[in-house]
Each structure stands twice: as structure tokens, then as C-alpha cells.
Design a protein around this motif. Sequence first.
Motif, short mmCIF file in Angstrom:
data_model
loop_
_atom_site.label_atom_id
_atom_site.label_comp_id
_atom_site.label_asym_id
_atom_site.label_seq_id
_atom_site.Cartn_x
_atom_site.Cartn_y
_atom_site.Cartn_z
N GLY A 236 -5.24 8.33 0.31
CA GLY A 236 -6.36 8.32 -0.62
C GLY A 236 -7.60 9.03 -0.12
N LEU A 237 -8.66 8.83 -0.86
CA LEU A 237 -9.95 9.46 -0.58
C LEU A 237 -10.64 8.71 0.56
CD1 LEU A 237 -12.08 11.58 -1.38
CD2 LEU A 237 -12.93 9.94 -3.07
N SER A 238 -11.10 9.46 1.55
CA SER A 238 -11.75 8.82 2.69
C SER A 238 -13.06 8.16 2.27
CB SER A 238 -12.02 9.85 3.79
OG SER A 238 -13.10 10.70 3.43
N VAL B 172 -2.18 0.52 0.29
CA VAL B 172 -2.16 1.64 1.23
C VAL B 172 -3.44 2.46 1.22
CG1 VAL B 172 0.35 1.84 1.19
CG2 VAL B 172 -0.99 3.09 -0.51
N ASP B 173 -4.40 2.09 0.41
CA ASP B 173 -5.65 2.86 0.29
C ASP B 173 -6.32 2.94 1.66
OD1 ASP B 173 -8.15 3.90 -0.29
OD2 ASP B 173 -8.39 2.72 -2.12
N VAL B 174 -6.58 4.16 2.13
CA VAL B 174 -7.22 4.33 3.43
C VAL B 174 -8.56 3.61 3.47
CG1 VAL B 174 -8.39 6.49 2.83
CG2 VAL B 174 -7.73 6.06 5.21
N GLY B 175 -9.16 3.35 2.31
CA GLY B 175 -10.43 2.65 2.26
C GLY B 175 -10.37 1.20 2.65
N ARG B 176 -9.17 0.65 2.82
CA ARG B 176 -9.06 -0.75 3.23
C ARG B 176 -9.40 -0.93 4.71
NH1 ARG B 176 -4.17 1.45 4.08
NH2 ARG B 176 -2.93 0.78 5.87
#
Length: 814
Positions: free
Chosen positions: A336-338, A381-385
Motif C-alpha cells: 500500500g501507500l506509505s 497487510v496495509d503497510v500503514g499498520r
Amino acid sequence: MSQLPSKARVVIIGGGVVGCSVAYHLTKLGWKDVVLLERKQLTCGTTWHAAGLIGQLRASANMTKLAKYSADLYGGLETETGLATGFKQVGSISVALTDARKEELFRGASMARAFGVPVEELSPQEVKDRYQHLNIEGVKAGVWLPTDGQGDPANIALALAKGARQRGAVVAEGVKVTGIKVEGRRAKSVSWEQNGEQGVIEADHIVNCAGMWGHEVGRMAGVNVPLHACEHFYIVTEAIPGLTQMPVLRVPDECAYYKEDAGKYLLGAFEPNAKPWGMNGISDDFCFDQLPEDFDHFEPILERAVERLPMLAEAGIHTFFNGPESFTPDDAYNLGLSLEVDNFWVAAGFNSIGIQSAGGAGMALAEWMETGEKPFDLGDVDVGRNQPFQGNKHYLFERSKETLGLLYADHYPYRQKATARGVRRTPFHAHLDAQGAVFGEIGGWERANWFANEGQEREYQYSWGPQNWFGNQAAEHKAVRTNVGMYDMSSFGKIRVEGRDAEAYLNHISGADMSVAPGKIVYTQFLNKTGGIEADVTVTRLSETAYLVVTPAVTRPKDQAWMRRHIGDFNVVITDVTASEGVLAVMGPNARKLMQAVSPNDFSNEVNPFGTAQEIELGMGLARVHRVSYVGELGWEIYVSSDMCGHAFETLWEAGQGMGLKLCGMHMMDSCRIEKAFRHFGHDITCEDHVLEAGLGFAVKTAKPDFIGRDAVLRKKEAGLEKRMVQFRLTEPGVMVYHNEPLIRDGKIVSYLSSGAYGHHLGAAIGMGYVPCKGESAADVLASDYEVEVAGRRVKAEASLAPMYDPKSERVRM
């Protein structure tokens, strides 16, 4: 020398299967000027040595959707590109050697049915009938997934790359990325070198698909991508006479998986104590490299495997392979979006499931990049987690020792990580520890989950039924329902919004009306353009120009990034102040009595009604109290400056001794909130769940103009609901539900539970879930018969649209 452009719409860094999939899917959406840069050769990092298992059942509906998409994609790539992917739908069998594993597999089979994946539970003899070479001694049961498959990892990646090239993408090998230029919050360009030549590509978007180099590439742009490489072992036998095509076999209790290919066996392992690798960086020359053999490390796996598949005893070992793969702190990949850079995307850290995930991950990321909105909930899986500290290399080294083995460990509910603990502690940690707290970890925060009795072991003893802390939770639950309990909420995110436009800005991003008096607390959601829920928060107006937004602990970085991306021309400053205040919640019918014992302030309904905050004196210090509740009882959340937290705790604890004050943990909060049918973000409500269908329309004020999601709310009101959030109580005692159990309406699976817990006051397992209801009234929904499937068995359930506990919310307003 590659002819690289000076400008591109997107530069993809990394030519493994994931980078090739992203390029393939972006070009499929019509993107031009797509450039993929690979430092050496396509697939040369991890993809080339992957086992190529392509399973379809994952831990959630959307992750399963992505895995199913991958299988479907790989099956058709040969026709499109002319390159064989080796994809074969051979099916898979997983076997259980313990009762706990049998329960896990059968619960997984139920989940598969809810997600539309064909599945069949097997007796030991049925396992033997499908897998004749298996020694079934000790086998309790198995599960058969007929649509699982296997493929050739390198050829899958090369086929995806060819498909991207055919639609105009530039796929350049031997090109190393040496830097990423960032200005403000946007990446501007990528610097590269090839054979001594150097250059720069200006880019509208950059995608980090660098695999085990993903952490390093992220740091080039100031982006946090937590992952760490570990050694991963497998052997390939010599050809075995008479061996024909077999299903993929998994024996997780022996940490092993088996794949037949061309008359040979591949035996791989996910051992409990992994070996991290690459702590000092990865050589620039790394290309199709293997790591040194460590037969002593693999030998216990092989010994058990020879007993499990006796034919291996006569087979020679053709290859003993050791290669690196990257793992994340929670065994979920980064997509995802950083958070840090507004046009920098991530698809890395695939935890040994890169082949089965790459097709779906590439599709989902490409659609997200195309529209600017997630195509569906990707929270797992969102990289924002990820939390900022999780990029710490020492932390990643310690955690990676455990995460590889957790892939095949028992996936018990409430299982806690054992490594890399104690990083984030609240101001009350030592006080809680002294009183018997048993801590769990989330986002690095150590949180008291339950309190042990004197003489009781302060540890989790896991099972699929009531665990060893069940009675402790029940006592804490009872204290909050009948007397008074206190628990630590300091880990919840606190975001301060200040400036002359604070009110207008929050009205723009919130569904509720923020034009309230100072001291007023508003429960609201941040909505996206489709009416889905991006964040579930409370907002307290502190003054004319300042508000405090309180978010779940794990989502604070993501929520703050989302808020920042919607500032536009508003004159506001957004600041994370989580660590500046500790928070103690005092909840229960006697909460007011306790508050009056420690403070001269007035806590009456007239002065401090539900939904308001006030500054108070507490003991010899100061605090701010918010009269809100996530457990459905009278109570206050007490915000205390971190320097005064010790004094505040001691003052409250001492005053509570004469009235039976009980310390409580997060497990109590979960069981109380589900009785009250309060939604849990990430389970019950996500970015793809419409706020009206979630039953939260009361928190949306459409009379307020021009807020994000307003049009979608009005459209849904006009068109009618397609699903409703319903609360369920199982009628059979002793049954436990957690989430993803199939929901059966009038004999047919229609959905699944989004969350579940045991309701100690209601005396049964409680679940929440969405019921399809297009064209139906609320009465129609409740007129049906409902069941919940638990490990293959259907259990009757009562349904309610109103909370089963205190449906009129009278107790919080006592």
C-alpha cells in the motif's frame, strides 16, 4: 546498456514475482511509461528458489480473495504470454497430530466455506486414501482443499514481466537504484547506475518491490518498511521410482511441507527457532545465491519426515537448499501507500507466501494506485499498520527469530508474540505489573490483558476453548457490570488538531458535527468517498481552536497520515501527543462514587453529563476526565500528564480499596464491548463497510454540508441497505467464537462473524456479523433462523439489531 527514460509515470524497484505482478497489472489498467528496475536479474533474489505452493485459504475473506485471484491468473498466463507457468491444480492436504490442531483445521475448513473455497474434512483413513505414501500413525484428522495448486515461481514471474512488456513497460535488468529524491511529502526521482553509468528518472509514483532489500530501499525515501531476512531450508530428493503427481502435503505439527514435482519430493520447513540473516546488509553481488548448509539445524525436521513419509528413507538427497526470505514482525506482508511519502508505494515482505500472494497483491495495489482508494479492505497487510519503531534493526532481528516458525505454529486465539517485547510501556506499567498484570502486545505496546490471582501462573495457556484466564476475565467483567473496575487505556492514539480552521477541517473529514462547545465529546467516523469507514474515533473539543482525536492504538499512524493528506488549504497543525498523557478508565455503577472520593469536582449529570469532558483536581495533581465508555457502563476516562500518572494511579487505587475496586484488562474490555454491540475497527468496521450498513448512521449528520462521504451516505439512504450489522448470541453453552465463523441463515451460509468473544454477563458466546438484506426490512432480517458454524458443527444463535445488553444505553447515563 538499457535505454532508460528520463521520466516515467511509475518506477517499480525490484524484479521478483511481486514487482513483475505490479508492472503487469498497472499496464493492464492502461498505464503507460511503466519502468521496472532490477538490480541484477529477474527473480534472482527470493522468487527463483521459492517452493511455489499456491494455497487459496488465508486468514480473512479479502486475503483469501487475493490468493484465489492469483491462482486464477496463473492458470491463464500461458495462453496470454506463451510462457508456461507450471501451474497445476493438485489440491492440498493438511493433517493434524493433536486435538488442538484438529480444532484449528476444522475451524479453518468452516472459514473456507464462508469464503467460498471448496473444502472437505477428512478422517485419518480418508487422509490415507488420498495420500497413500503417508504414515498416518498419530494423525487425528485432515483437511482437503481441492483447488490449491503449485507452480514454477520463476516462470510465473517471467510470464508476468512478459505480459507487462507486451503492453509497453520497460523492464530493465542490471540496474541498481542508488537513491530516491524526496521533496516535502513527495518522491521526485530515482537515481540509478548500470555498468558504471549513472542516471535519474523523474517519476510520478515509486513502488518498493525490493523484497529482502525493501527495508533499505524504504529508508532511501524516509519510509518505514519493517522486514528482515531469515534462512529458509528445504531438500529435494533424487527421483523416486513410481512417484506420481501428489497433492501438496502440510504437517504443521512437524513444521513440514511436502511437494511432489517431476517424480521428486521437495521437503521444506518452518522451524520454531529461525535463523535471521543479513544483519550487516546484503552483498551487492547477491544473485541466485545460496546460503551455507546447516544440516544440524534441519536434521530434526528430516528425521520426523522420514517417519511420516517412509519412502524418503530410500531416496537420496539431490539438493540441500538454504536461501533467504523476508519476514515481517506480524507475518503479514506490507502493501500500500506509505505513511511518510504521498506517492511512494510498498509491496514487500511476503513471509514465504509471495508466489500465492503476488497476483492478488499486484492487482490490489494497481487498482489502489489507479483510483487513489483501496479497492477493498486491506488492513491485514496495509503497510500503514506498522509503527515507526518497528523499523529498528535490532527489533526486527529479535522478532524474526520467531515469526518464521509461527507460520506453522498453532494459531490459537489471543496468541502473544514472545520475542522483541517490552519496547513500549505506558506510565502505569510498573504499577500494573506489581498487581499481577499479564501483558499482551499490540503495536509494540505492553498492555495489561488480564490480572492473575495470587498464586496463579502469570502466563497464557492456550487452547481453542476457554483459556486459563477465562475466570479472571469473568471476575473483571462482573466488577465493571456490578461495581467498579479500572484499566489502562494509555496506548490509544491521541492526535491534537489545532489552528484557526480546526473546526472547519474536522467538519470536512468527519461524519458528525464538530461545531460544538468546548468540553463536548463527539463520536464519529472518518469516511471515504464510498461511505466506508477509514477511522473510528472520538473527538473532544478542548478550546475554540483545539481538538483531541482519540484513535485505536495500532491505527494512530495510519489515521494521522490520512488526516494529514486531507488538510488541503485548511490552517491546522496535527500533532501526535499519545505519549504525553496516560489514561486510566474507571467504569461501573460505582464509578462516580470513586471519582468523588479522589476529587473535589462535581461529577453529576448536571455538571458532567455523558459525552462531556472537564478539567479536575485529582489527589494533589490535575487531570482531565472524559465521560465516555467502550464497555457500556457509567464511567470516565481520566487523562493525566505523564509526570503525574504514578500519583494518579496510587490515589485512585488507595481510594478504591474500601469499595472493591478491581483492576481489569483488555480482554474484559472486549467482552463488555461485544455485549453492548460496540463495533471494533478492523473487524466489524473497515474502509469497505458503509457507515449506514454498520448501524452507525446516528453518528453522521448529513445536514452538515461538504464532508467526505456525504454523497455516498445520501445515495445509500435513497437506495436502501444491502446488508445490516447484527448481533448474535449462541444458545449452546461452552462454545467459543472469535471471528470468521460462517453465519447460516435459514440453512444457507450467507456471511461470517466479523468479531466474537464470550459475554460473561449475557452468559454465552457473542458474535457480530453482516447479514445480506437487499430489499428487506429490519423485521425480515430478524424473522429468520440463524446458526453459526464452529469447527464444522452448526450451533443455533439468537439475532438482534439492538444491543442485547442495555439496548437503550441507560447505564452510561446513570
